[in-house]
Design a protein around this motif. Structure first.
Motif, mmCIF file in Angstrom:
data_model
loop_
_atom_site.group_PDB
_atom_site.id
_atom_site.type_symbol
_atom_site.label_atom_id
_atom_site.label_comp_id
_atom_site.label_asym_id
_atom_site.label_seq_id
_atom_site.Cartn_x
_atom_site.Cartn_y
_atom_site.Cartn_z
ATOM 1 N N ALA A 77 44.085 20.497 -7.175
ATOM 2 C CA ALA A 77 45.002 20.558 -6.031
ATOM 3 C C ALA A 77 45.046 19.219 -5.304
ATOM 4 O O ALA A 77 44.104 18.423 -5.382
ATOM 5 C CB ALA A 77 44.556 21.653 -5.076
ATOM 6 N N ALA A 83 44.281 20.814 -0.120
ATOM 7 C CA ALA A 83 44.944 22.050 -0.548
ATOM 8 C C ALA A 83 44.013 22.846 -1.460
ATOM 9 O O ALA A 83 43.052 22.316 -2.027
ATOM 10 C CB ALA A 83 46.239 21.739 -1.272
ATOM 11 N N GLU A 129 50.478 22.242 -6.469
ATOM 12 C CA GLU A 129 51.860 22.578 -6.135
ATOM 13 C C GLU A 129 52.580 22.843 -7.456
ATOM 14 O O GLU A 129 53.149 21.950 -8.061
ATOM 15 C CB GLU A 129 52.515 21.432 -5.359
ATOM 16 C CG GLU A 129 51.909 21.203 -3.993
ATOM 17 C CD GLU A 129 52.542 20.040 -3.261
ATOM 18 O OE1 GLU A 129 53.029 19.091 -3.930
ATOM 19 O OE2 GLU A 129 52.558 20.068 -2.024
ATOM 20 N N ASP A 172 54.874 23.258 -10.329
ATOM 21 C CA ASP A 172 56.265 22.860 -10.513
ATOM 22 C C ASP A 172 57.123 24.071 -10.834
ATOM 23 O O ASP A 172 58.281 24.148 -10.413
ATOM 24 C CB ASP A 172 56.359 21.801 -11.611
ATOM 25 C CG ASP A 172 55.727 20.497 -11.161
ATOM 26 O OD1 ASP A 172 56.434 19.680 -10.553
ATOM 27 O OD2 ASP A 172 54.520 20.318 -11.373
ATOM 28 N N ARG A 206 52.703 28.207 -2.384
ATOM 29 C CA ARG A 206 52.533 26.769 -2.547
ATOM 30 C C ARG A 206 53.390 26.205 -3.679
ATOM 31 O O ARG A 206 53.537 24.989 -3.805
ATOM 32 C CB ARG A 206 51.061 26.453 -2.848
ATOM 33 C CG ARG A 206 50.119 26.654 -1.683
ATOM 34 C CD ARG A 206 50.160 25.503 -0.722
ATOM 35 N NE ARG A 206 49.773 24.250 -1.354
ATOM 36 C CZ ARG A 206 49.849 23.051 -0.772
ATOM 37 N NH1 ARG A 206 50.325 22.963 0.458
ATOM 38 N NH2 ARG A 206 49.473 21.956 -1.402
ATOM 39 N N ALA A 207 53.952 27.059 -4.511
ATOM 40 C CA ALA A 207 54.720 26.596 -5.675
ATOM 41 C C ALA A 207 56.009 25.904 -5.237
ATOM 42 O O ALA A 207 56.692 26.367 -4.317
ATOM 43 C CB ALA A 207 55.041 27.761 -6.591
ATOM 44 N N ARG A 208 56.353 24.842 -5.932
ATOM 45 C CA ARG A 208 57.633 24.175 -5.664
ATOM 46 C C ARG A 208 58.788 25.114 -6.016
ATOM 47 O O ARG A 208 59.741 25.244 -5.260
ATOM 48 C CB ARG A 208 57.742 22.875 -6.472
ATOM 49 C CG ARG A 208 56.718 21.817 -6.116
ATOM 50 C CD ARG A 208 56.823 20.623 -7.067
ATOM 51 N NE ARG A 208 55.767 19.652 -6.866
ATOM 52 C CZ ARG A 208 55.835 18.619 -6.032
ATOM 53 N NH1 ARG A 208 56.924 18.422 -5.316
ATOM 54 N NH2 ARG A 208 54.827 17.779 -5.921
ATOM 55 N N THR A 213 58.650 26.580 -2.339
ATOM 56 C CA THR A 213 58.901 25.638 -1.252
ATOM 57 C C THR A 213 60.205 24.883 -1.443
ATOM 58 O O THR A 213 60.816 24.429 -0.473
ATOM 59 C CB THR A 213 57.750 24.622 -1.135
ATOM 60 O OG1 THR A 213 57.637 23.881 -2.362
ATOM 61 C CG2 THR A 213 56.433 25.328 -0.849
ATOM 62 N N GLU A 214 60.654 24.744 -2.698
ATOM 63 C CA GLU A 214 61.895 24.035 -2.981
ATOM 64 C C GLU A 214 62.997 24.956 -3.485
ATOM 65 O O GLU A 214 64.169 24.752 -3.181
ATOM 66 C CB GLU A 214 61.648 22.933 -4.014
ATOM 67 C CG GLU A 214 60.702 21.842 -3.534
ATOM 68 C CD GLU A 214 60.417 20.801 -4.604
ATOM 69 O OE1 GLU A 214 60.975 20.920 -5.733
ATOM 70 O OE2 GLU A 214 59.630 19.884 -4.334
#
Length: 262
Positions: free
Chosen positions: A144, A148, A152, A154, A206-208, A243-244
């Motif tokens: 991490a 964290a 994260e 992808d 926490r994943a993108r 998160t994205e």
């Protein structure tokens, strides 16, 4: 003869929903998306982290990736593979997500270093799901970013059950309320086997990118509930976001559209 529309796309509560005509096309599409995502991610950062899922469509997607023409364009030496949950069974048990993933894809990737594959500790390695969860939390933290608890991811792939569960987070189950740790042991799972290990909601968040993959008419009610904003206690899949980006990749039956020739 009416040609089937290959997919439909729409947004729902901040999620992008992509509907494919059937489970076979869905698996192929997930494989193609994953190849593209890995290549794009590797162009800007290394290593790349992906969390895999089990289930019929999840494993079919890995099998589709194994035969994908662009599979070897990915630098697998720079990819780390994880799992969102696992059945607490002995190593090599055919019901473990890890075993199925190895058979479908991982054993066919000579570029993939053994040290880049991070299975949750099995029942012949540790005594309890809690010990497995704690060991996995340690491994996650080692990869991490500073400060964290987990990488994260992808891409974090999640299957979804007819009850709306994702990973091993089941409706009304104590695991839904676990906070402060990235992993948890599960007992009394309503879906066999009863003992499991899972990422928590906090780790998933926490994943993108989070991709929820679902196929079949038996999933339609749960898909509708999750996309309609149901509470997590009722439909856990409703609570997962990246998160994205958050993608729902479903077939026509799971979307509630029985006739793909629409």
């Amino acid at each position: 003869m009416t040609a089937a529309r290959p997919e439909g796309t729409h947004a729902s509560h901040g999620r992008l929903v992509v509907v494919h005509p059937d489970a076979g096309v869905l698996a192929e599409a997930v494989a193609s998306r994953l190849v593209t995502r890995l290549l794009d991610a590797q162009s800007v950062r290394r290593p790349v982290h992906v969390a895999l899922t089990g289930g019929t469509v999840g494993i079919a997607s890995l099998a589709a990736l194994e035969r994908h023409p662009a599979r070897d364009a990915v630098d697998w030496s720079g990819v780390h593979l994880w799992w969102g949950d696992e059945r607490f069974l002995p190593s090599g048990d055919p019901d473990r997500n890890e075993t199925q993933a190895r058979d479908a894809l991982l054993d066919h990737l000579p570029q993939l270093p053994a040290g880049n594959v991070h299975p949750m500790p099995a029942a012949d390695a540790v005594a309890t799901p809690e010990e497995s969860a704690a060991a996995y939390a340690t491994t996650l933290a080692e990869h991490a970013p500073d400060g964290a608890e987990v990488p994260e991811f992808d891409v974090l792939l999640l299957g979804m059950g007819p009850d709306g569960h994702v990973a091993s987070l089941f409706p009304g189950h104590p695991g839904l309320d676990v906070t402060g740790v990235p992993t948890a042991g599960v007992h009394g799972s309503p879906k066999p086997p009863p003992e499991r290990v899972t990422l928590t909601f906090e780790a998933i968040a926490r994943a993108r990118q989070v991709w929820v993959v679902a196929a079949g008419a038996e999933k339609a009610s749960a898909v509708a509930s999750a996309l309609g904003g149901a509470p997590a206690a009722e439909t856990p899949a409703a609570a997962v976001t990246g998160t994205e980006r958050t993608l729902w990749l479903v077939d026509a039956a799971a979307a509630g559209t029985r006739d793909a020739d629409r």
